[in-house]
Design a protein around this motif. Structure first.
Motif, short mmCIF file in Angstrom:
data_model
loop_
_atom_site.label_atom_id
_atom_site.label_comp_id
_atom_site.label_asym_id
_atom_site.label_seq_id
_atom_site.Cartn_x
_atom_site.Cartn_y
_atom_site.Cartn_z
N ALA A 148 0.84 -1.21 0.00
CA ALA A 148 0.00 0.00 0.00
C ALA A 148 0.87 1.25 0.00
CB ALA A 148 -0.93 -0.01 1.21
N PHE A 149 1.98 1.21 0.72
CA PHE A 149 2.88 2.36 0.80
C PHE A 149 3.42 2.75 -0.57
CE2 PHE A 149 7.11 4.26 1.62
CZ PHE A 149 6.70 5.36 2.33
N THR A 150 3.62 1.76 -1.44
CA THR A 150 4.17 2.06 -2.76
C THR A 150 3.21 2.89 -3.60
OG1 THR A 150 3.37 0.03 -3.84
CG2 THR A 150 5.55 -0.06 -2.79
N PHE A 151 1.93 2.91 -3.24
CA PHE A 151 0.93 3.69 -3.97
C PHE A 151 0.71 5.07 -3.37
CE2 PHE A 151 -0.01 -0.66 -5.16
CZ PHE A 151 -0.18 -0.55 -6.53
N MET A 152 1.30 5.32 -2.21
CA MET A 152 1.14 6.61 -1.54
C MET A 152 2.08 7.64 -2.17
SD MET A 152 0.94 5.37 2.42
CE MET A 152 -0.08 6.68 3.06
N PRO A 153 1.67 8.92 -2.16
CA PRO A 153 2.58 9.94 -2.69
C PRO A 153 3.78 10.12 -1.76
CG PRO A 153 0.66 10.98 -1.69
CD PRO A 153 0.42 9.50 -1.68
N GLN A 154 4.89 10.55 -2.32
CA GLN A 154 6.05 10.87 -1.51
C GLN A 154 5.79 12.20 -0.80
OE1 GLN A 154 8.94 9.00 -1.11
NE2 GLN A 154 7.67 7.47 -2.12
N PRO A 155 6.34 12.39 0.40
CA PRO A 155 6.09 13.64 1.13
C PRO A 155 6.37 14.90 0.32
CG PRO A 155 7.12 12.06 2.59
CD PRO A 155 7.13 11.45 1.20
N VAL A 156 7.42 14.89 -0.51
CA VAL A 156 7.74 16.08 -1.31
C VAL A 156 6.70 16.37 -2.40
CG1 VAL A 156 10.22 15.93 -0.88
CG2 VAL A 156 9.25 14.82 -2.89
N ILE A 171 12.14 -1.42 8.71
CA ILE A 171 12.00 -1.36 7.25
C ILE A 171 12.32 0.06 6.79
CG2 ILE A 171 10.35 -1.56 5.34
CD1 ILE A 171 8.80 -3.53 7.25
N ASP A 172 13.21 0.19 5.82
CA ASP A 172 13.55 1.49 5.25
C ASP A 172 12.48 1.87 4.23
OD1 ASP A 172 14.56 3.70 3.91
OD2 ASP A 172 16.55 2.84 3.64
N PRO A 173 11.68 2.89 4.50
CA PRO A 173 10.61 3.27 3.57
C PRO A 173 11.11 3.60 2.17
CG PRO A 173 10.36 4.46 5.63
CD PRO A 173 11.68 3.75 5.69
N GLY A 208 11.44 -0.76 -4.28
CA GLY A 208 12.34 -1.69 -4.94
C GLY A 208 12.16 -3.12 -4.46
N GLU A 209 11.79 -3.28 -3.20
CA GLU A 209 11.57 -4.61 -2.65
C GLU A 209 10.26 -5.21 -3.18
OE1 GLU A 209 10.43 -6.59 1.63
OE2 GLU A 209 11.60 -4.75 1.64
N ILE A 210 9.22 -4.39 -3.23
CA ILE A 210 7.91 -4.87 -3.67
C ILE A 210 7.88 -5.07 -5.19
CG2 ILE A 210 5.45 -4.27 -3.83
CD1 ILE A 210 6.35 -5.10 -1.02
N ASN A 211 8.50 -4.17 -5.94
CA ASN A 211 8.50 -4.23 -7.40
C ASN A 211 9.93 -4.16 -7.94
OD1 ASN A 211 5.57 -4.10 -7.69
ND2 ASN A 211 5.76 -2.02 -6.93
N PRO A 212 10.72 -5.21 -7.74
CA PRO A 212 12.13 -5.15 -8.13
C PRO A 212 12.36 -4.94 -9.62
CG PRO A 212 11.53 -7.38 -7.48
CD PRO A 212 10.36 -6.50 -7.18
N ASP A 213 11.44 -5.39 -10.45
CA ASP A 213 11.64 -5.25 -11.90
C ASP A 213 11.41 -3.83 -12.40
OD1 ASP A 213 12.22 -7.93 -12.04
OD2 ASP A 213 10.15 -8.51 -12.55
N SER A 214 10.71 -3.02 -11.62
CA SER A 214 10.41 -1.66 -12.09
C SER A 214 11.21 -0.58 -11.37
CB SER A 214 8.91 -1.38 -11.91
OG SER A 214 8.57 -1.38 -10.55
N SER A 215 12.17 -0.99 -10.56
CA SER A 215 12.99 0.01 -9.86
C SER A 215 14.39 0.03 -10.47
CB SER A 215 13.06 -0.29 -8.37
OG SER A 215 13.68 -1.52 -8.14
#
Length: 70
Positions: free
Chosen positions: A13-21, A51-53, A58-65
């Motif tokens: 779910a975190f991968t779909f959240m916007p980055q703070p910036v 866990i490093d946010p 990269g951990e969840i979607n290694p092929d797209s990072s």
């Protein structure tokens, strides 16, 4: 659901959240402060579990990072 399953769901779910910036009043209006607080809360929970946010995507979607240099 095990704790590991819960953490994996949170990381996904975190991968779909916007980055703070990316959170600003232009994009999110009056909800910007609330959304920023929610994103930071999830980041804090991930850190509290070792866990490093910044590495989650990269951990969840290694092929797209991008490949790391280190």
């Amino acid at each position: 659901m095990t704790d590991e399953d819960t953490l994996n769901a949170l990381k996904t779910a975190f991968t779909f959240m916007p980055q703070p910036v990316e959170i600003n009043r232009f994009e999110y209006g009056d909800d910007a402060d609330r959304i920023l607080a929610q994103v930071n809360f999830v980041r804090e929970v991930l850190v509290s579990h070792g866990i490093d946010p910044d590495e989650v995507a990269g951990e969840i979607n290694p092929d797209s990072s991008p490949n790391s240099c280190y």
